[in-house]
Design a protein around this motif. Structure first.
Motif, PDB file in Angstrom:
ATOM      1  N   GLN A 146       5.176   7.433  22.838  1.00 36.27           N
ATOM      2  CA  GLN A 146       5.029   8.410  21.748  1.00 36.27           C
ATOM      3  C   GLN A 146       6.354   8.595  21.018  1.00 36.27           C
ATOM      4  O   GLN A 146       6.394   8.685  19.792  1.00 36.27           O
ATOM      5  N   GLY A 147       7.451   8.594  21.798  1.00 36.57           N
ATOM      6  CA  GLY A 147       8.771   8.719  21.187  1.00 36.57           C
ATOM      7  C   GLY A 147       9.061   7.568  20.239  1.00 36.57           C
ATOM      8  O   GLY A 147       9.656   7.756  19.169  1.00 36.57           O
ATOM      9  N   ALA A 148       8.640   6.375  20.615  1.00 31.20           N
ATOM     10  CA  ALA A 148       8.866   5.197  19.759  1.00 31.20           C
ATOM     11  C   ALA A 148       8.118   5.351  18.435  1.00 31.20           C
ATOM     12  O   ALA A 148       8.624   4.989  17.368  1.00 31.20           O
ATOM     13  N   PHE A 149       6.894   5.929  18.493  1.00 32.47           N
ATOM     14  CA  PHE A 149       6.158   6.188  17.248  1.00 32.47           C
ATOM     15  C   PHE A 149       6.875   7.264  16.434  1.00 32.47           C
ATOM     16  O   PHE A 149       7.097   7.104  15.237  1.00 32.47           O
ATOM     17  N   ASP A 150       7.256   8.342  17.113  1.00 34.14           N
ATOM     18  CA  ASP A 150       7.892   9.452  16.402  1.00 34.14           C
ATOM     19  C   ASP A 150       9.206   8.997  15.751  1.00 34.14           C
ATOM     20  O   ASP A 150       9.505   9.356  14.616  1.00 34.14           O
ATOM     21  N   ASP A 151       9.986   8.188  16.473  1.00 30.50           N
ATOM     22  CA  ASP A 151      11.322   7.808  15.980  1.00 30.50           C
ATOM     23  C   ASP A 151      11.255   6.682  14.943  1.00 30.50           C
ATOM     24  O   ASP A 151      12.061   6.641  14.021  1.00 30.50           O
ATOM     25  N   TYR A 152      10.322   5.718  15.139  1.00 27.65           N
ATOM     26  CA  TYR A 152      10.380   4.500  14.326  1.00 27.65           C
ATOM     27  C   TYR A 152       9.082   4.073  13.648  1.00 27.65           C
ATOM     28  O   TYR A 152       9.104   3.503  12.566  1.00 27.65           O
ATOM     29  N   LEU A 153       7.930   4.283  14.316  1.00 34.84           N
ATOM     30  CA  LEU A 153       6.723   3.550  13.910  1.00 34.84           C
ATOM     31  C   LEU A 153       5.674   4.376  13.168  1.00 34.84           C
ATOM     32  O   LEU A 153       4.823   3.811  12.473  1.00 34.84           O
ATOM     33  N   ASP A 154       5.723   5.682  13.329  1.00 39.90           N
ATOM     34  CA  ASP A 154       4.746   6.528  12.651  1.00 39.90           C
ATOM     35  C   ASP A 154       4.875   6.397  11.130  1.00 39.90           C
ATOM     36  O   ASP A 154       5.939   6.037  10.622  1.00 39.90           O
ATOM     37  N   GLU A 155       3.784   6.696  10.431  1.00 43.98           N
ATOM     38  CA  GLU A 155       3.799   6.604   8.959  1.00 43.98           C
ATOM     39  C   GLU A 155       4.954   7.376   8.325  1.00 43.98           C
ATOM     40  O   GLU A 155       5.418   7.033   7.247  1.00 43.98           O
ATOM     41  N   SER A 156       5.411   8.425   9.014  1.00 49.44           N
ATOM     42  CA  SER A 156       6.495   9.246   8.458  1.00 49.44           C
ATOM     43  C   SER A 156       7.866   8.847   9.011  1.00 49.44           C
ATOM     44  O   SER A 156       8.873   9.476   8.683  1.00 49.44           O
ATOM     45  N   ALA A 157       7.923   7.819   9.874  1.00 46.37           N
ATOM     46  CA  ALA A 157       9.191   7.482  10.546  1.00 46.37           C
ATOM     47  C   ALA A 157       9.963   6.402   9.794  1.00 46.37           C
ATOM     48  O   ALA A 157       9.415   5.704   8.938  1.00 46.37           O
ATOM     49  N   LYS A 158      11.235   6.228  10.185  1.00 43.63           N
ATOM     50  CA  LYS A 158      12.126   5.393   9.365  1.00 43.63           C
ATOM     51  C   LYS A 158      11.856   3.891   9.461  1.00 43.63           C
ATOM     52  O   LYS A 158      12.312   3.136   8.602  1.00 43.63           O
ATOM     53  N   GLY A 159      11.130   3.453  10.490  1.00 43.63           N
ATOM     54  CA  GLY A 159      10.886   2.021  10.598  1.00 43.63           C
ATOM     55  C   GLY A 159       9.559   1.584   9.976  1.00 43.63           C
ATOM     56  O   GLY A 159       9.236   0.394   9.949  1.00 43.63           O
ATOM     57  N   TYR A 160       8.794   2.549   9.461  1.00 40.66           N
ATOM     58  CA  TYR A 160       7.423   2.245   9.045  1.00 40.66           C
ATOM     59  C   TYR A 160       7.360   1.257   7.881  1.00 40.66           C
ATOM     60  O   TYR A 160       8.106   1.372   6.921  1.00 40.66           O
ATOM     61  N   VAL A 161       6.485   0.279   8.004  1.00 42.56           N
ATOM     62  CA  VAL A 161       6.165  -0.553   6.837  1.00 42.56           C
ATOM     63  C   VAL A 161       4.648  -0.563   6.665  1.00 42.56           C
ATOM     64  O   VAL A 161       3.900  -0.507   7.633  1.00 42.56           O
ATOM     65  N   ASP A 162       4.210  -0.612   5.451  1.00 41.51           N
ATOM     66  CA  ASP A 162       2.796  -0.501   5.115  1.00 41.51           C
ATOM     67  C   ASP A 162       2.066  -1.803   5.429  1.00 41.51           C
ATOM     68  O   ASP A 162       2.671  -2.861   5.524  1.00 41.51           O
ATOM     69  N   ARG A 163       0.776  -1.675   5.602  1.00 42.51           N
ATOM     70  CA  ARG A 163      -0.056  -2.848   5.836  1.00 42.51           C
ATOM     71  C   ARG A 163      -1.240  -2.716   4.909  1.00 42.51           C
ATOM     72  O   ARG A 163      -1.694  -1.606   4.635  1.00 42.51           O
ATOM     73  N   LYS A 164      -1.731  -3.871   4.442  1.00 46.49           N
ATOM     74  CA  LYS A 164      -2.882  -3.835   3.564  1.00 46.49           C
ATOM     75  C   LYS A 164      -4.103  -3.420   4.380  1.00 46.49           C
ATOM     76  O   LYS A 164      -4.493  -4.109   5.321  1.00 46.49           O
ATOM     77  N   GLU A 165      -4.660  -2.270   4.062  1.00 44.09           N
ATOM     78  CA  GLU A 165      -5.847  -1.823   4.782  1.00 44.09           C
ATOM     79  C   GLU A 165      -6.957  -1.617   3.767  1.00 44.09           C
ATOM     80  O   GLU A 165      -6.717  -1.166   2.653  1.00 44.09           O
ATOM     81  N   PRO A 166      -8.193  -1.918   4.157  1.00 45.36           N
ATOM     82  CA  PRO A 166      -9.301  -1.734   3.208  1.00 45.36           C
ATOM     83  C   PRO A 166      -9.538  -0.258   2.938  1.00 45.36           C
ATOM     84  O   PRO A 166      -9.230   0.595   3.768  1.00 45.36           O
ATOM     85  N   GLN A 167     -10.080   0.043   1.776  1.00 37.62           N
ATOM     86  CA  GLN A 167     -10.497   1.406   1.483  1.00 37.62           C
ATOM     87  C   GLN A 167     -11.706   1.748   2.365  1.00 37.62           C
ATOM     88  O   GLN A 167     -12.539   0.886   2.650  1.00 37.62           O
ATOM     89  N   PHE A 168     -11.768   3.003   2.771  1.00 36.68           N
ATOM     90  CA  PHE A 168     -12.838   3.498   3.640  1.00 36.68           C
ATOM     91  C   PHE A 168     -14.226   3.095   3.104  1.00 36.68           C
ATOM     92  O   PHE A 168     -15.049   2.542   3.831  1.00 36.68           O
ATOM     93  N   ALA A 169     -14.455   3.361   1.813  1.00 34.92           N
ATOM     94  CA  ALA A 169     -15.782   3.102   1.235  1.00 34.92           C
ATOM     95  C   ALA A 169     -16.114   1.611   1.273  1.00 34.92           C
ATOM     96  O   ALA A 169     -17.254   1.222   1.560  1.00 34.92           O
ATOM     97  N   ASP A 170     -15.113   0.771   1.002  1.00 35.67           N
ATOM     98  CA  ASP A 170     -15.315  -0.675   1.038  1.00 35.67           C
ATOM     99  C   ASP A 170     -15.666  -1.126   2.458  1.00 35.67           C
ATOM    100  O   ASP A 170     -16.574  -1.939   2.672  1.00 35.67           O
ATOM    101  N   ALA A 171     -14.967  -0.556   3.433  1.00 30.83           N
ATOM    102  CA  ALA A 171     -15.209  -0.945   4.827  1.00 30.83           C
ATOM    103  C   ALA A 171     -16.608  -0.523   5.278  1.00 30.83           C
ATOM    104  O   ALA A 171     -17.303  -1.279   5.969  1.00 30.83           O
ATOM    105  N   VAL A 172     -17.044   0.678   4.873  1.00 39.23           N
ATOM    106  CA  VAL A 172     -18.410   1.122   5.212  1.00 39.23           C
ATOM    107  C   VAL A 172     -19.422   0.120   4.639  1.00 39.23           C
ATOM    108  O   VAL A 172     -20.329  -0.344   5.337  1.00 39.23           O
ATOM    109  N   ALA A 173     -19.226  -0.225   3.366  1.00 40.42           N
ATOM    110  CA  ALA A 173     -20.177  -1.129   2.700  1.00 40.42           C
ATOM    111  C   ALA A 173     -20.184  -2.501   3.366  1.00 40.42           C
ATOM    112  O   ALA A 173     -21.243  -3.111   3.553  1.00 40.42           O
ATOM    113  N   ARG A 174     -19.005  -2.978   3.743  1.00 42.18           N
ATOM    114  CA  ARG A 174     -18.946  -4.314   4.360  1.00 42.18           C
ATOM    115  C   ARG A 174     -19.573  -4.331   5.747  1.00 42.18           C
ATOM    116  O   ARG A 174     -20.230  -5.299   6.128  1.00 42.18           O
TER     117      ARG A 174
END
Ligand code: AMP
Ligand code: FE
Ligand code: FE
Ligand code: ZN
Length: 270
Positions: A146-174
């Motif tokens: 959990q500390g590793a997420f809090d310090d580096y990996l969480d969306e709000s942390a300094k190591g975070y990088v984005d990943r292409k994720e489908p939109q919710f509605a698109d994923a439901v439809a697929r």
């Protein structure tokens, strides 16, 4: 007993598909859905095992809803996922691999000795942030996962990088076009009020809410059941078992027995 949410070593669980099936059997689970993150690899291996428990085909997709990462379960109960849906899943996996390359580089730029090779040794085909977290702990950069997420990996942390994720509605439809039904995973983790979201998720065709989950109190479960009823949606439920990655969660029964999933929810889904 049934359990409609579980993970294997093909995503971020610690039991192989065969060991997961064995553990489910020992725990008294008669019907188990395998819902690895963004892959069918665990289900595919489990589905050919000789066993007297029933294995259901599922998947847990990371989607974006209003910009927030939102998990969506897909269940393929009456038909196997179509080849087209499986192709789409492979595309998502390519997006994850691309993110992993950038995440390793970002952590290195922060002065941390973390290589992509180490991550793939742990995470196999679905290596992701939980595996980065394990390495950060092993190397002493963080004290806990959990500390590793809090310090580096969480969306709000300094190591975070984005990943292409489908939109919710698109994923439901697929999921639905691919022969499945879609359930909103662990609604407790939504960043927005579920009451406010209900009309929209109903509108995009969401089939079900995961009312029963190890992280839900009895009060929350009751609330989600009521919402599902009010909006004419079905409900799903599962432990979200990850083995030693979430050691306090047990198959079928959740956290210290806080989970009791009625079998008739599955009859309704079918
Ligand atoms: P990935 O799909 O590789 O981006 O990793 C997502 C997984 O990391 C989620 O399914 C969770 O198991 C875990 N995770 C994400 N954010 C957190 C967090 N803030 N704290 C703990 N675990 C997290
Ligand atoms: Fe997970
Ligand atoms: Fe999840
Ligand atoms: Zn899960």
């Amino acid at each position: 007993m049934i359990d409609l949410h579980s993970h294997t070593t093909e995503s971020d669980g610690t039991l192989s598909p065969a060991d997961l099936v064995g553990a489910a059997r020992s725990a008294g689970v008669k019907i188990l859905a395998i819902t690895d993150h963004d892959t069918f690899a665990g289900y595919d291996q489990a589905s050919v095992l000789q066993t007297d428990i029933e294995i259901l085909c599922g998947i847990e997709l990371s989607t974006k809803l209003h910009g927030f990462s939102t998990h969506l379960l897909g269940y393929f109960l009456s038909a196997a996922p179509t080849p087209k849906f499986r192709d789409w899943i492979i595309e998502l996996q390519e997006g994850r691999r691309d993110r992993n390359v950038r995440l390793a580089a970002k952590l290195q730029s922060l002065g941390l000795d973390v290589t992509l090779e180490e991550v793939y040794t742990k995470g196999k085909s679905m290596a992701g942030r939980p595996h980065f977290a394990q390495i950060l702990v092993e190397k002493g950069y963080s004290k806990t996962l959990q500390g590793a997420f809090d310090d580096y990996l969480d969306e709000s942390a300094k190591g975070y990088v984005d990943r292409k994720e489908p939109q919710f509605a698109d994923a439901v439809a697929r999921i639905q076009a691919g022969g499945g039904m879609a359930s909103l995973a662990h609604p407790i983790r939504l960043k927005e009020s579920i009451d406010a979201l209900m009309p929209e998720v109903l509108d995009v065709g969401l089939d079900a809410l995961e009312a029963y989950h190890s992280d839900h109190s009895p009060e929350l479960t009751a609330r989600y059941l009521e919402l599902a009823d009010q909006y004419g949606m079905k409900v799903t439920g599962g432990s979200d078992f990850h083995g030693a990655n979430k050691p306090e969660i047990e198959l079928g029964t959740g956290r210290a027995g806080n989970l009791r999933i009625p079998k008739d929810i599955l009859d309704r889904l079918r």
